[in-house]
Design a protein around this motif. Structure first.
Motif, PDB file in Angstrom:
ATOM      1  N   ILE A  85      11.356  89.527  79.249  1.00  0.00           N
ATOM      2  CA  ILE A  85      12.127  89.401  80.456  1.00  0.00           C
ATOM      3  C   ILE A  85      12.729  88.135  80.808  1.00  0.00           C
ATOM      4  N   LEU A  86      12.176  87.209  80.739  1.00  0.00           N
ATOM      5  CA  LEU A  86      12.812  85.884  80.764  1.00  0.00           C
ATOM      6  C   LEU A  86      13.834  85.777  79.892  1.00  0.00           C
ATOM      7  N   MET A  87      14.033  86.235  78.523  1.00  0.00           N
ATOM      8  CA  MET A  87      15.087  86.092  77.673  1.00  0.00           C
ATOM      9  C   MET A  87      16.161  86.944  78.088  1.00  0.00           C
ATOM     10  N   TYR A 128       8.851  99.618  77.447  1.00  0.00           N
ATOM     11  CA  TYR A 128       9.657 100.508  77.828  1.00  0.00           C
ATOM     12  C   TYR A 128      10.049 100.383  79.438  1.00  0.00           C
ATOM     13  N   ILE A 129       8.878 100.362  80.103  1.00  0.00           N
ATOM     14  CA  ILE A 129       8.890 100.106  81.586  1.00  0.00           C
ATOM     15  C   ILE A 129       9.368  98.655  82.183  1.00  0.00           C
ATOM     16  N   ALA A 130       9.136  97.793  81.271  1.00  0.00           N
ATOM     17  CA  ALA A 130       9.706  96.608  81.553  1.00  0.00           C
ATOM     18  C   ALA A 130      11.238  96.481  81.342  1.00  0.00           C
ATOM     19  N   ARG A 131      11.738  97.105  80.321  1.00  0.00           N
ATOM     20  CA  ARG A 131      12.942  97.355  80.001  1.00  0.00           C
ATOM     21  C   ARG A 131      13.734  97.942  81.210  1.00  0.00           C
ATOM     22  N   ASN A 132      13.176  99.061  81.558  1.00  0.00           N
ATOM     23  CA  ASN A 132      13.821  99.937  82.853  1.00  0.00           C
ATOM     24  C   ASN A 132      13.845  98.990  84.101  1.00  0.00           C
ATOM     25  N   ILE A 133      12.751  98.190  84.380  1.00  0.00           N
ATOM     26  CA  ILE A 133      12.548  97.396  85.414  1.00  0.00           C
ATOM     27  C   ILE A 133      13.763  96.323  85.537  1.00  0.00           C
ATOM     28  N   VAL A 134      13.928  95.619  84.374  1.00  0.00           N
ATOM     29  CA  VAL A 134      15.045  94.777  84.067  1.00  0.00           C
ATOM     30  C   VAL A 134      16.540  95.228  84.139  1.00  0.00           C
ATOM     31  N   VAL A 135      16.565  96.499  83.708  1.00  0.00           N
ATOM     32  CA  VAL A 135      17.874  97.284  83.928  1.00  0.00           C
ATOM     33  C   VAL A 135      18.230  97.747  85.413  1.00  0.00           C
ATOM     34  N   ASP A 136      17.243  97.993  86.074  1.00  0.00           N
ATOM     35  CA  ASP A 136      17.289  98.376  87.517  1.00  0.00           C
ATOM     36  C   ASP A 136      17.458  97.070  88.333  1.00  0.00           C
ATOM     37  N   TYR A 137      16.924  95.833  87.783  1.00  0.00           N
ATOM     38  CA  TYR A 137      17.037  94.846  88.666  1.00  0.00           C
ATOM     39  C   TYR A 137      18.473  94.346  88.634  1.00  0.00           C
ATOM     40  N   SER A 189      24.362  81.255  73.558  1.00  0.00           N
ATOM     41  CA  SER A 189      25.184  82.142  72.854  1.00  0.00           C
ATOM     42  C   SER A 189      24.728  83.810  73.145  1.00  0.00           C
ATOM     43  N   LEU A 190      23.273  83.763  73.294  1.00  0.00           N
ATOM     44  CA  LEU A 190      22.721  85.024  73.189  1.00  0.00           C
ATOM     45  C   LEU A 190      23.132  85.666  74.805  1.00  0.00           C
ATOM     46  N   ARG A 191      22.986  84.811  75.550  1.00  0.00           N
ATOM     47  CA  ARG A 191      23.229  85.171  77.033  1.00  0.00           C
ATOM     48  C   ARG A 191      24.825  85.617  77.356  1.00  0.00           C
ATOM     49  N   LYS A 192      25.605  85.185  76.255  1.00  0.00           N
ATOM     50  CA  LYS A 192      26.998  85.778  76.308  1.00  0.00           C
ATOM     51  C   LYS A 192      27.461  87.036  75.553  1.00  0.00           C
ATOM     52  N   LEU A 193      26.298  87.714  75.177  1.00  0.00           N
ATOM     53  CA  LEU A 193      26.619  88.873  74.411  1.00  0.00           C
ATOM     54  C   LEU A 193      26.431  90.144  75.299  1.00  0.00           C
ATOM     55  N   LYS A 194      26.833  91.107  75.035  1.00  0.00           N
ATOM     56  CA  LYS A 194      26.755  92.368  75.859  1.00  0.00           C
ATOM     57  C   LYS A 194      25.175  92.697  76.043  1.00  0.00           C
ATOM     58  N   ARG A 195      25.044  93.496  77.033  1.00  0.00           N
ATOM     59  CA  ARG A 195      23.429  93.741  77.275  1.00  0.00           C
ATOM     60  C   ARG A 195      22.760  94.260  76.095  1.00  0.00           C
ATOM     61  N   SER A 196      23.533  95.288  75.434  1.00  0.00           N
ATOM     62  CA  SER A 196      22.878  96.189  74.408  1.00  0.00           C
ATOM     63  C   SER A 196      22.624  95.230  73.008  1.00  0.00           C
ATOM     64  N   TYR A 197      23.565  94.335  72.872  1.00  0.00           N
ATOM     65  CA  TYR A 197      23.223  93.186  71.813  1.00  0.00           C
ATOM     66  C   TYR A 197      22.125  92.239  72.157  1.00  0.00           C
ATOM     67  N   ARG A 198      22.140  91.979  73.469  1.00  0.00           N
ATOM     68  CA  ARG A 198      20.908  90.936  73.822  1.00  0.00           C
ATOM     69  C   ARG A 198      19.674  91.563  73.636  1.00  0.00           C
ATOM     70  N   GLU A 199      19.489  93.122  74.067  1.00  0.00           N
ATOM     71  CA  GLU A 199      18.368  94.108  73.800  1.00  0.00           C
ATOM     72  C   GLU A 199      17.759  93.847  72.594  1.00  0.00           C
ATOM     73  N   VAL A 200      18.695  94.367  71.706  1.00  0.00           N
ATOM     74  CA  VAL A 200      18.122  94.693  70.187  1.00  0.00           C
ATOM     75  C   VAL A 200      17.769  93.384  69.455  1.00  0.00           C
ATOM     76  N   ILE A 201      18.523  92.047  69.810  1.00  0.00           N
ATOM     77  CA  ILE A 201      18.075  90.894  69.101  1.00  0.00           C
ATOM     78  C   ILE A 201      16.594  90.410  69.648  1.00  0.00           C
ATOM     79  N   ILE A 202      16.627  90.640  71.048  1.00  0.00           N
ATOM     80  CA  ILE A 202      15.263  90.087  71.756  1.00  0.00           C
ATOM     81  C   ILE A 202      14.069  91.066  71.077  1.00  0.00           C
ATOM     82  N   LEU A 203      14.309  92.300  70.909  1.00  0.00           N
ATOM     83  CA  LEU A 203      13.379  93.109  70.432  1.00  0.00           C
ATOM     84  C   LEU A 203      13.061  93.084  69.115  1.00  0.00           C
TER      85      LEU A 203
END
Lengths: 257, 178
Positions: free
Chosen positions: B28-30, B68-77, B117-131
């Motif tokens: 979540i922090l990332m 999966y839950i955490a990801r949905n909570i982040v997206v909702d947030y 640099s990671l923060r400047k990528l679109k969300r789907s890119y950030r998510e897949v790199i983090i996971l």
């Protein structure tokens, strides 16, 4: 066959992020348990109060609903009491805006005209190349509408700054995020399911409801020859599904003409 | 839930928290870059997991289900905080002004730059790199959490890493092998 390989020169650096500690782990856990205990307590109280509360609320709705129906709908026949009524002139010249958007996109771009809300900002968002760079090719536009009283001239706000970093802003005024009541977007919604279907202006329009937590939104997808327009309506006080339908009907007439 | 189920759920929650809360917090922090908010969303993740425990059928691993839950909570947030910014973030990169959390800054200049640099990528890119790269989940696990096909995970990760490299170079960061 080529072996799939996703190794990156940053792999070692990535791993170092895993050394970040969760300093308040115990504190957060205590909060989780407290929340669960409180919710259990509340549930017990709710079970007792619920029937009484429901009766009181039903009575209030009946009394105030009747009062509202008589005063505001039957007697005055005014629909949108919360909106500033009057002769609205858009802060941007619609024709000039349409021309500017048409020039940018390379095909006829029609700007929907709202009867009561004024355009707060128009953002043209540019495409992102596969390497992450921003190209000069516009990807879509976002047009936000709101009440005249919420339009702002002071552009020092954080929200406005964020918008400027996303693309070109074409209007002279702007709305804060929370003040936008209606948004028309031409971003690519491929893959997003608009499950419902409604007859508007003689056409079958796809729609979907979205729960935004604080409010509901309804999104309609209007397809034209050149572009898909998604109408995003916040279902908040004064903005009803009927307003949405009227707005879309007017737009469909404009498309036809 | 009857009292026995409730007791079971509490034990499970305690076990999950002990095993996975740090992973969830870091994920979540990332994603959002805010320590305090990350703690709140970690709290929300475990509350939601507890409340939805009856829906957990064990088809995914416990860890994956929590992600999966955490990801949905982040997206909702993100969606609730700034719906318009979220909308654009889904489709493309947002030039983010967000500060770098202290926990990341103290890791070193290169890690801080990589995070920016990671923060400047679109969300789907950030998510897949983090996971995949930070949490080191398998392709199958990442696909389950993101609700994507495995093929999509592979191709998006490929593009995301390319975009990250370009972003790093654009900001004048040359990678030096130690």
């Amino acid at each position: 066959m080529k072996q799939y390989n996703d190794k990156s020169e940053y792999d070692e650096m990535f791993k170092r992020y895993e050394s970040i500690g969760f300093s308040d782990k115990n504190k957060v856990y205590a909060k989780v348990i407290k929340t669960l205990d409180e919710s259990k307590k509340n549930q017990k109280v709710t079970n007792v109060i619920k029937p009484v509360f429901s009766t009181v609320i039903a009575t209030i709705i009946f009394l105030f609903g009747g009062y509202f129906l008589i005063n505001n709908i039957i007697l005055d026949d005014k629909f949108n009491q919360n909106y500033v009524q009057g002769d609205y002139t858009s802060p941007v010249d619609y024709q000039a805006l349409e021309q500017e958007l048409t020039d940018k996109f390379g095909f006829p771009f029609l700007v929907p005209i709202h009867e009561t809300l004024r355009i707060g900002f128009v953002l043209v968002h540019n495409s992102v190349a596969i390497d992450g760079g921003i190209t000069s090719k516009p990807k879509g536009a976002i047009i936000a509408y709101g009440l005249e009283e919420n339009l702002k001239q002071d552009r020092s706000g954080v929200f406005y700054q964020s918008l400027t970093e996303m693309g070109d802003i074409l209007t002279s005024t702007y709305l804060e995020e929370e003040d936008a009541v209606v948004i028309v977007s031409t971003l690519d919604y491929t893959g997003i399911v608009f499950g419902g279907e409604m007859e508007i202006g003689g056409e079958s329009i796809r729609y979907r409801y979205v729960d935004m937590g604080t409010h509901q939104e309804v999104n309609f997808k209007v397809q034209t020859n050149d572009i898909d327009y998604v109408f995003i309506h916040k279902l908040v006080d004064g903005n009803t599904i009927e307003d949405t339908v009227t707005f879309i009907e007017a737009f469909l007439k404009k498309v036809e003409s | 839930m009857n009292s026995l189920e409730e007791e079971f759920a509490r034990i499970k929650l305690q076990e999950w928290y002990h095993l996975y809360s740090e992973d969830i917090y870091r994920f979540i922090l990332m994603m959002i870059g805010d320590n305090e908010q990350a703690k709140d969303l970690t709290h929300d993740t475990f509350i939601k997991a507890y409340n939805s425990i009856n829906f957990f059928k064990g088809e995914a691993s416990d860890k994956n289900w929590l992600f999966y839950i955490a990801r949905n909570i982040v997206v909702d947030y993100m969606k609730k905080r700034k719906p318009i910014l979220f909308m654009v973030d889904c489709f493309s990169a947002i030039i983010s002004n967000d500060h770098v959390p202290e926990d990341i800054a103290i890791l070193g200049e290169r890690e801080e730059q990589l995070y920016r640099s990671l923060r400047k990528l679109k969300r789907s890119y950030r998510e897949v790199i983090i996971l995949r790269k930070i949490k080191e989940l398998s392709i199958q696990e990442a696909a389950e959490i993101l609700n994507w096909s495995e093929g999509k995970v592979k191709i998006t990760l490929y593009r995301a890493l390319l975009a990250l490299k370009n972003q790093m170079e654009k900001e004048g960061f040359e990678y030096e092998t130690i």
